[in-house]
Design a protein around this motif. Structure first.
Motif, mmCIF file in Angstrom:
data_model
loop_
_atom_site.group_PDB
_atom_site.id
_atom_site.type_symbol
_atom_site.label_atom_id
_atom_site.label_comp_id
_atom_site.label_asym_id
_atom_site.label_seq_id
_atom_site.Cartn_x
_atom_site.Cartn_y
_atom_site.Cartn_z
ATOM 1 N N SER A 123 -22.441 -67.437 -7.946
ATOM 2 C CA SER A 123 -21.465 -68.489 -8.248
ATOM 3 C C SER A 123 -20.932 -68.434 -9.675
ATOM 4 C CB SER A 123 -22.077 -69.864 -7.984
ATOM 5 O OG SER A 123 -23.183 -70.107 -8.844
ATOM 6 N N TYR A 151 -10.254 -69.138 -10.631
ATOM 7 C CA TYR A 151 -10.992 -70.258 -10.054
ATOM 8 C C TYR A 151 -12.049 -70.708 -11.055
ATOM 9 C CZ TYR A 151 -9.021 -68.027 -5.894
ATOM 10 O OH TYR A 151 -8.179 -67.432 -4.994
ATOM 11 N N LEU A 155 -18.257 -70.846 -8.650
ATOM 12 C CA LEU A 155 -17.443 -70.597 -7.473
ATOM 13 C C LEU A 155 -18.111 -71.198 -6.237
ATOM 14 C CD1 LEU A 155 -16.477 -66.815 -7.864
ATOM 15 C CD2 LEU A 155 -15.111 -68.813 -8.512
ATOM 16 N N THR A 156 -17.290 -71.591 -5.282
ATOM 17 C CA THR A 156 -17.792 -71.922 -3.955
ATOM 18 C C THR A 156 -17.695 -70.663 -3.100
ATOM 19 O OG1 THR A 156 -15.615 -72.545 -3.102
ATOM 20 C CG2 THR A 156 -16.911 -74.264 -4.198
ATOM 21 N N GLU A 157 -18.320 -70.660 -1.956
ATOM 22 C CA GLU A 157 -18.192 -69.503 -1.080
ATOM 23 C C GLU A 157 -16.749 -69.307 -0.643
ATOM 24 O OE1 GLU A 157 -21.012 -69.189 2.053
ATOM 25 O OE2 GLU A 157 -22.721 -69.676 0.784
ATOM 26 N N SER A 158 -16.010 -70.411 -0.551
ATOM 27 C CA SER A 158 -14.592 -70.320 -0.164
ATOM 28 C C SER A 158 -13.754 -69.659 -1.250
ATOM 29 C CB SER A 158 -14.046 -71.714 0.130
ATOM 30 O OG SER A 158 -12.668 -71.667 0.430
ATOM 31 N N THR A 159 -13.918 -70.096 -2.514
ATOM 32 C CA THR A 159 -13.133 -69.481 -3.584
ATOM 33 C C THR A 159 -13.584 -68.043 -3.826
ATOM 34 O OG1 THR A 159 -14.619 -70.471 -5.240
ATOM 35 C CG2 THR A 159 -12.566 -71.644 -4.737
#
Length: 266
Positions: A123, A151, A155-159
């Motif tokens: 992350s 971003y 980080l998120t898993e989506s970003t």
């Protein structure tokens, strides 16, 4: 584990030195050593550390261009399909397009899953197993603190997935560019090679025996099964993680599919 230190049989240099306006390779992506003002003025990205013999404001300038192309010194464009006026700097720094002139497709979901499993999720920027600063799913930091990432951290898993898709464009382009259009690959074969190039770098992939054998017309499944496992070393040592990754790429490559991804569909 992220890219560009893997070797098949011998260790290759990480950096390509070059003179002003000469060719360079920044983390596996081709470019030219240009003044940062020239590079940014033409829409390129300057990467430090790959033009060490030049003044501090001269850095390796990279830029994607056209339909699936990459700016590079024209003499290094293996397809011979170049377009002028799209790249900053000298007149011989041109947009190198795939032979077909068509945009390479994005990799399929099976490829994304393979890369995510191989790279793991991080992350915040942190050293990978060999000390290179990475974030997300194997994004190799280009600047201090990975400031080029659009971003916020963590980080998120989506970003991180969005960042991965963005990162893969250069590697989709170089696989499509370096493999001649007479070689037909389904989306699993193409995806396995993009995963490999993402790990070892476009320069290493493009100069490999694997690409040469494919372009010579040898059976793709045979070539992949024999050549991919050779790319299992980092710093001269065999890494179990790379052995596993190569085996997974071979398995994906051999998975039948009716979807043709190369040559790029128009």
């Amino acid at each position: 584990m992220r890219s560009f230190i893997i070797t098949a049989l011998v260790c290759l240099p990480l950096l390509t030195n070059a003179a002003l306006n000469g060719p360079c390779t920044a983390n596996g992506v081709p470019g030219a050593c240009l003044a940062t003002s020239t590079c940014s003025g033409g829409g390129g990205t300057s990467v430090s550390g790959f033009c060490p013999n030049d003044p501090a404001d001269v850095k390796c300038c990279t830029k994607t261009c056209g339909s699936g192309g990459q700016c590079r010194i024209a003499s290094t464009c293996t397809t011979g399909n170049t377009q002028s006026g799209l790249c900053p700097g000298p007149s011989d720094f041109k947009c190198c397009l795939p032979a077909s002139g068509c945009t390479p497709p994005s990799v399929n979901t099976a490829t994304i899953a393979l890369i995510k499993k191989s790279e793991g999720f991080v992350s915040k920027p942190a050293p990978d197993p060999i000390g290179l600063p990475t974030v997300g799913y194997g994004h190799l930091c280009q600047t201090s603190g990975c400031s080029e990432v659009p971003y916020s951290f963590p980080l998120t898993e989506s970003t991180a997935t969005s960042l991965l898709h963005s990162d893969l464009v250069s590697f989709q382009n170089c696989i499509a560019r370096d493999i001649v259009d007479s070689v037909r690959l389904n989306d699993n074969q193409y995806g396995a090679l993009v995963s490999w190039a993402f790990n070892v770098g476009c320069a290493n992939a493009g100069s490999s025996t694997l690409i040469t054998r494919l372009n010579n017309g040898e059976t793709p499944n045979t070539v992949a099964a024999e050549e991919l496992p050779k790319w299992n070393k980092a710093g001269g040592a065999v890494l179990p993680g790379l052995v596993t990754r190569r085996a997974n790429e071979v398995a994906l490559f051999k998975t039948a599919s009716s979807v043709i991804a190369h040559p790029p569909p128009c």
